[in-house]
Enzyme design. Structure first.
Site, PDB file in Angstrom:
ATOM      1  N   TYR A  29      42.893  45.665  42.172  1.00 48.99           N
ATOM      2  CA  TYR A  29      41.677  46.193  41.641  1.00 48.99           C
ATOM      3  C   TYR A  29      40.613  46.629  42.862  1.00 48.99           C
ATOM      4  CZ  TYR A  29      37.056  46.221  39.004  1.00 48.99           C
ATOM      5  OH  TYR A  29      36.044  46.603  38.556  1.00 48.99           O
ATOM      6  N   ASP A  53      43.915  48.927  38.686  1.00 53.15           N
ATOM      7  CA  ASP A  53      42.916  49.930  38.583  1.00 53.15           C
ATOM      8  C   ASP A  53      42.451  50.370  39.966  1.00 53.15           C
ATOM      9  OD1 ASP A  53      40.502  51.142  38.193  1.00 53.15           O
ATOM     10  OD2 ASP A  53      39.444  49.422  37.312  1.00 53.15           O
TER      11      ASP A  53
END
Length: 256
Positions: free
Chosen positions: A105, A142
């Site tokens: 992330y 992400d």
């Protein structure tokens, strides 16, 4: 092997959707981002899908990643590690079926843009070191960068917007240059409607006015063994969609 990734934007809000999706597609490894919870806030019977061993790496109501392992194909949970670049619980990695899998992330950069750029630089160096020691690598999650204009709907394009800036895209180029392939784009090079994130207003998701900022990146030696990597835009109510990637001939077939 099936490897999936999803920024759930809060596991406690999305646990039932996670269970339903996992029961449908039965990935061997599930990488989650932005779980927004500490491990002790996630009782196993409530938050762990049936037949999955789960590793939660979170510090509270912000950030956090997780890795879920299917007991049917990964009967012994692998050791989960955190490279030195980890901060705010943003990366977890494990060796599964001979493949190094990472749930990542990347910081958004809105509050501390230099921290985002440092993280991308250190992630690139780490990925290069994994590939250099001969471990096939799948880095997914992400990454908070839309690699090219094609990865942003025309209505959303803005060269100065964080996530679209030239320096971020150059950092993404460097990450790919470490020996990685952007699997979804490589398999769908002409799909200009391929997005993974939609702003949660004005029916942006329904109208498919989004950005592609969630990725599966695979080392080049693996890419020829990946027949598909799909965005599952129909799954869940997070502002991000999951991705599901299939890698051929990496795990033995389970005996009946």
């Amino acid at each position: 092997m099936k490897i999936a990734t999803w920024n759930v934007n809060g596991i406690r809000a999305r646990k039932d959707q996670l269970h339903e999706w996992v029961a449908r597609d039965r990935p061997d490894v599930v990488c989650l981002q932005e779980i927004k919870a500490r491990p002790e806030q996630l009782p196993p019977l409530l938050y762990e899908p049936e037949d999955y061993q789960c590793y939660w790496h979170g510090a509270g109501g912000y950030s956090g990643v997780a890795m879920l392992f299917n007991r049917q194909t990964v009967p012994e949970a692998p050791a989960v590690e955190h490279p030195p670049l980890d901060f705010e619980c943003r990366i977890a990695t494990a060796l599964v079926g001979g493949i190094r899998v990472a749930s990542v992330y990347v910081p958004n950069g809105g509050k501390d843009f230099p921290a985002k750029m440092r993280f991308l630089e250190e992630l690139t160096a780490w990925a290069a070191s994994v590939i250099a020691r001969g471990e096939p690598l799948v880095l997914c999650g992400d990454l908070n960068v839309a690699h090219t204009d094609m990865d942003v709907h025309p209505k959303e394009r803005k060269a100065t917007a964080i996530g679209q800036r030239p320096d971020e895209r150059a950092a993404f180029d460097a990450l790919l240059g470490a020996g990685l392939v952007d699997v979804t784009r490589a398999l769908q090079p002409d799909n200009d409607g391929l997005f993974t994130w939609w702003a949660p207003w004005r029916n942006m998701r329904a109208r498919n006015i989004g950005w592609r900022i969630d990725y599966v990146l695979a080392s080049r030696d693996l890419f020829s063994r990946i027949p598909r990597c799909d965005v599952l835009a129909e799954i869940g109510t997070s502002d991000h969609a999951p991705l599901l990637c299939e890698i051929a001939d990496t795990l033995p077939t389970q005996a009946a």
